[in-house]
Scaffold this motif. Structure first.
Motif, PDB file in Angstrom:
ATOM      1  N   ASP A  96     -13.331 123.820 -12.707  1.00 46.55           N
ATOM      2  CA  ASP A  96     -12.380 122.879 -13.319  1.00 46.55           C
ATOM      3  C   ASP A  96     -11.484 122.263 -12.246  1.00 46.55           C
ATOM      4  N   GLN A  97     -10.954 121.079 -12.544  1.00 47.88           N
ATOM      5  CA  GLN A  97     -10.116 120.321 -11.613  1.00 47.88           C
ATOM      6  C   GLN A  97     -10.826 120.036 -10.283  1.00 47.88           C
ATOM      7  N   GLY A  98     -12.144 119.857 -10.358  1.00 49.90           N
ATOM      8  CA  GLY A  98     -12.896 119.452  -9.168  1.00 49.90           C
ATOM      9  C   GLY A  98     -13.055 120.530  -8.114  1.00 49.90           C
ATOM     10  N   LYS A  99     -12.850 121.798  -8.486  1.00 53.86           N
ATOM     11  CA  LYS A  99     -12.985 122.884  -7.508  1.00 53.86           C
ATOM     12  C   LYS A  99     -14.438 123.034  -7.064  1.00 53.86           C
ATOM     13  N   THR A 100     -14.606 123.414  -5.799  1.00 53.75           N
ATOM     14  CA  THR A 100     -15.917 123.775  -5.276  1.00 53.75           C
ATOM     15  C   THR A 100     -16.036 125.293  -5.265  1.00 53.75           C
ATOM     16  N   VAL A 279     -40.936 133.295   1.447  1.00 54.54           N
ATOM     17  CA  VAL A 279     -39.852 134.271   1.572  1.00 54.54           C
ATOM     18  C   VAL A 279     -38.601 133.787   0.844  1.00 54.54           C
ATOM     19  N   CYS A 280     -38.377 132.484   0.886  1.00 54.39           N
ATOM     20  CA  CYS A 280     -37.163 131.901   0.298  1.00 54.39           C
ATOM     21  C   CYS A 280     -37.513 130.581  -0.356  1.00 54.39           C
ATOM     22  N   GLY A 281     -36.901 130.298  -1.498  1.00 48.86           N
ATOM     23  CA  GLY A 281     -37.116 129.017  -2.159  1.00 48.86           C
ATOM     24  C   GLY A 281     -35.853 128.562  -2.859  1.00 48.86           C
ATOM     25  N   GLY A 282     -35.664 127.263  -2.918  1.00 53.37           N
ATOM     26  CA  GLY A 282     -34.475 126.760  -3.598  1.00 53.37           C
ATOM     27  C   GLY A 282     -34.440 125.252  -3.629  1.00 53.37           C
ATOM     28  N   GLY A 283     -33.271 124.732  -3.942  1.00 58.42           N
ATOM     29  CA  GLY A 283     -33.109 123.293  -4.015  1.00 58.42           C
ATOM     30  C   GLY A 283     -31.850 122.915  -4.769  1.00 58.42           C
ATOM     31  N   ARG A 284     -31.832 121.668  -5.205  1.00 54.44           N
ATOM     32  CA  ARG A 284     -30.662 121.113  -5.893  1.00 54.44           C
ATOM     33  C   ARG A 284     -30.905 121.118  -7.402  1.00 54.44           C
ATOM     34  N   TYR A 285     -29.837 121.396  -8.165  1.00 52.04           N
ATOM     35  CA  TYR A 285     -29.936 121.413  -9.638  1.00 52.04           C
ATOM     36  C   TYR A 285     -28.625 120.872 -10.221  1.00 52.04           C
ATOM     37  N   ASP A 286     -28.487 119.557 -10.168  1.00 52.33           N
ATOM     38  CA  ASP A 286     -27.236 118.888 -10.536  1.00 52.33           C
ATOM     39  C   ASP A 286     -26.986 118.832 -12.033  1.00 52.33           C
ATOM     40  N   ASN A 287     -28.013 119.067 -12.841  1.00 56.28           N
ATOM     41  CA  ASN A 287     -27.856 118.943 -14.291  1.00 56.28           C
ATOM     42  C   ASN A 287     -27.952 120.274 -15.035  1.00 56.28           C
ATOM     43  N   LEU A 288     -28.020 121.378 -14.299  1.00 57.63           N
ATOM     44  CA  LEU A 288     -28.209 122.678 -14.946  1.00 57.63           C
ATOM     45  C   LEU A 288     -27.062 123.011 -15.898  1.00 57.63           C
ATOM     46  N   THR A 289     -25.837 122.813 -15.442  1.00 59.49           N
ATOM     47  CA  THR A 289     -24.697 123.141 -16.310  1.00 59.49           C
ATOM     48  C   THR A 289     -24.668 122.251 -17.553  1.00 59.49           C
ATOM     49  N   LYS A 290     -25.149 121.009 -17.439  1.00 62.17           N
ATOM     50  CA  LYS A 290     -25.224 120.129 -18.604  1.00 62.17           C
ATOM     51  C   LYS A 290     -26.266 120.642 -19.597  1.00 62.17           C
ATOM     52  N   GLN A 291     -27.402 121.165 -19.081  1.00 68.08           N
ATOM     53  CA  GLN A 291     -28.429 121.735 -19.950  1.00 68.08           C
ATOM     54  C   GLN A 291     -27.884 122.939 -20.737  1.00 68.08           C
ATOM     55  N   LEU A 292     -26.869 123.594 -20.172  1.00 70.34           N
ATOM     56  CA  LEU A 292     -26.301 124.777 -20.819  1.00 70.34           C
ATOM     57  C   LEU A 292     -25.111 124.449 -21.713  1.00 70.34           C
ATOM     58  N   GLY A 293     -24.824 123.144 -21.904  1.00 70.10           N
ATOM     59  CA  GLY A 293     -23.783 122.742 -22.835  1.00 70.10           C
ATOM     60  C   GLY A 293     -22.461 122.348 -22.213  1.00 70.10           C
ATOM     61  N   GLY A 294     -22.377 122.336 -20.888  1.00 70.09           N
ATOM     62  CA  GLY A 294     -21.142 121.935 -20.215  1.00 70.09           C
ATOM     63  C   GLY A 294     -21.294 120.575 -19.565  1.00 70.09           C
ATOM     64  N   ASN A 295     -20.320 120.233 -18.730  1.00 71.96           N
ATOM     65  CA  ASN A 295     -20.426 119.005 -17.947  1.00 71.96           C
ATOM     66  C   ASN A 295     -21.386 119.224 -16.785  1.00 71.96           C
ATOM     67  N   ALA A 296     -22.032 118.155 -16.342  1.00 73.36           N
ATOM     68  CA  ALA A 296     -22.915 118.246 -15.183  1.00 73.36           C
ATOM     69  C   ALA A 296     -22.076 118.520 -13.935  1.00 73.36           C
ATOM     70  N   ILE A 297     -22.445 119.549 -13.184  1.00 66.67           N
ATOM     71  CA  ILE A 297     -21.753 119.895 -11.935  1.00 66.67           C
ATOM     72  C   ILE A 297     -22.805 119.958 -10.840  1.00 66.67           C
ATOM     73  N   HIS A 298     -22.629 119.161  -9.799  1.00 61.32           N
ATOM     74  CA  HIS A 298     -23.590 119.142  -8.691  1.00 61.32           C
ATOM     75  C   HIS A 298     -23.705 120.530  -8.082  1.00 61.32           C
ATOM     76  N   ALA A 299     -24.947 120.951  -7.777  1.00 60.45           N
ATOM     77  CA  ALA A 299     -25.149 122.304  -7.256  1.00 60.45           C
ATOM     78  C   ALA A 299     -26.394 122.370  -6.384  1.00 60.45           C
TER      79      ALA A 299
END
Length: 432
Positions: A96-100, A279-299
């Motif tokens: 909230d309030q733009g915190k990282t 060994v390691c995998g990942g990436g960006r998921y900017d819409n995950l929080t929106k899929q869970l019912g919240g606002n979209a938070i870049h991640a």
């Protein structure tokens, strides 16, 4: 005799030192980058994973452990860490309030799949999640941190593969083009691939089937469906990785197996693990929080499978347990009462000890002290008890000193110095 459940293994004392080595290495690097540790429950609402990972993924369709509790709630053992962190971000309003938020975790995950080396039904994952920024600098730094940890753990033959799968709209357009192309070969495809055409089209790209890969050789290119903004983001990520002196290769068919990814995706592979080379995998998921019912938070984030990582680490380094500083040997069992006076002093100075309460002869206790590679044996015989003193014997040099408990306390600073020097030379040894 009751045994552990298939695919769920005990972590024994001889192995735990490697787990601690990995944990301590990750903690030091991630703490330096100002990441904070978070621990989420291993049981979550089943809907969390249906909405985040995707109902058409292998994890949800074939591998997730589900249960119904006494309140008739549909629950699941977490199959991965990212969805749980996203849920915690929303539930506790951490952004909230733009915190990282820069978070990391290490804990058990569960998937019902065929157990094999480095891949169990209860497995453990180390991961990081950074919420609150869409900057390509973050993408590069997150990838750098994964490589830094693996490199610090002396993992050999590391190779970073990188791709961009675009935003949701771009990916949808590409999926439609790919689906249309594959329809021309529908009679040449196996039933599993045909099912994926309509349910999870992108996963066909990373098929290990050579026949499928031959068909895909003339398929539409995902990169051609990216628009200017996505292309610029991906170009910047590559440039920042170059600025960090991180080598990588582009893999246009790298898509990852979870529905929540967008734009940057990556994997770190090694040639040392055969077919299970990631060994390691990942990436960006900017819409995950929106899929869970919240606002979209870049991640942006990644996960490392610890069991697979251990196969690499144990081949590269030999990790010793903390050496025993004091082995306390008593000539008679009743002398243990006097020995107990030493424990608060030893604990206060965090010096590892072993108190022998076996009742064996002093000779056998001394042999045990040598076998356990203790630095000093504290001897409490009849003469020491009568004079209210203790005898210290340095087992490597055979130097011996008898003193009072007060004199023992005065020797502690010198003993600590010798002990720390010994520890630093013994804890880690690179294998050749």
């Amino acid at each position: 005799m009751i045994q552990s459940v298939r695919g769920m293994h005990d972590i024994l004392p001889d192995e735990i030192k490697y787990w601690q080595y990995i944990y301590n290495t990750a903690f030091k690097i991630l703490d330096t980058a100002n990441y904070q540790e978070i621990r989420t429950p291993i049981v979550e609402s089943q809907s969390l994973f249906l909405r985040s990972i995707g109902e058409n993924t292998d994890i949800v369709g074939k591998e997730i452990y589900t249960l119904i509790d006494r309140g008739q709630r549909e629950l699941a053992l977490r199959p991965e860490g990212t969805a749980s962190i996203a849920r915690a971000i929303l539930e506790h309003k951490l952004c909230d309030q733009g915190k990282t938020q820069k978070l990391w975790y290490l804990g058990p995950m569960f998937r019902y799949e065929r157990p094999q080396q480095g891949r169990q039904r209860q497995f453990h994952q180390l991961g990081i999640e950074c919420y609150g920024s869409q900057s390509p600098v973050l993408d590069a730094e997150v990838i750098y941190l994964a490589y830094r940890i693996l490199d610090q753990l002396n993992c050999p033959s590391l190779c970073i593969e990188l791709n961009s799968i675009g935003n949701n709209a771009e990916r949808t357009r590409y999926e439609n083009s790919l689906r249309e192309y594959l329809q021309m070969y529908i009679n040449d495809l196996d039933p599993e691939t045909i099912q994926k055409i309509n349910s999870n089209t992108l996963r066909i790209l990373d098929s290990k089937n050579l026949h499928i890969q031959n068909i895909l050789s003339e398929a539409p290119n995902l990169e051609d469906h990216l628009q200017i903004e996505s292309k610029k983001h991906f170009e910047d990520v590559q440039q920042y990785l170059q600025d960090l002196n991180i080598k990588f290769t582009l893999n246009s068919k790298l898509v990852r197996g979870l529905d929540y990814y967008n734009n940057t995706v990556f994997e770190i592979k090694t040639q040392e693990l055969g077919a299970q080379d990631t060994v390691c995998g990942g990436g960006r998921y900017d819409n995950l929080t929106k899929q869970l019912g919240g606002n979209a938070i870049h991640a942006m984030g990644w996960g490392i499978g610890i069991e697979r990582l251990l196969l690499l680490v144990q081949n590269q380094v030999s990790v010793s347990s903390t050496k025993i500083c004091f082995y306390i040997a008593t000539q008679r069992h009743e002398y243990v009462t006097y020995a107990l006076n030493l424990l608060p002093i030893i604990h206060k100075n965090s010096l590892k000890y072993e108190l022998d309460i076996s009742g064996r002869s002093l000779k056998k206790q001394m042999q045990k002290a040598n076998k356990q590679d203790a630095m000093i044996c504290i001897i409490l015989g009849a003469e020491e008890i009568a004079q209210e003193k203790i005898t210290l014997k340095w087992l490597d040099t055979h130097k011996q000193k008898t003193c009072s408990i007060e004199g023992f306390m005065e020797l502690i600073p010198e003993i600590i110095k010798d002990y720390n020097h010994l520890q630093s030379s013994k804890i880690l040894e690179l294998k050749t």
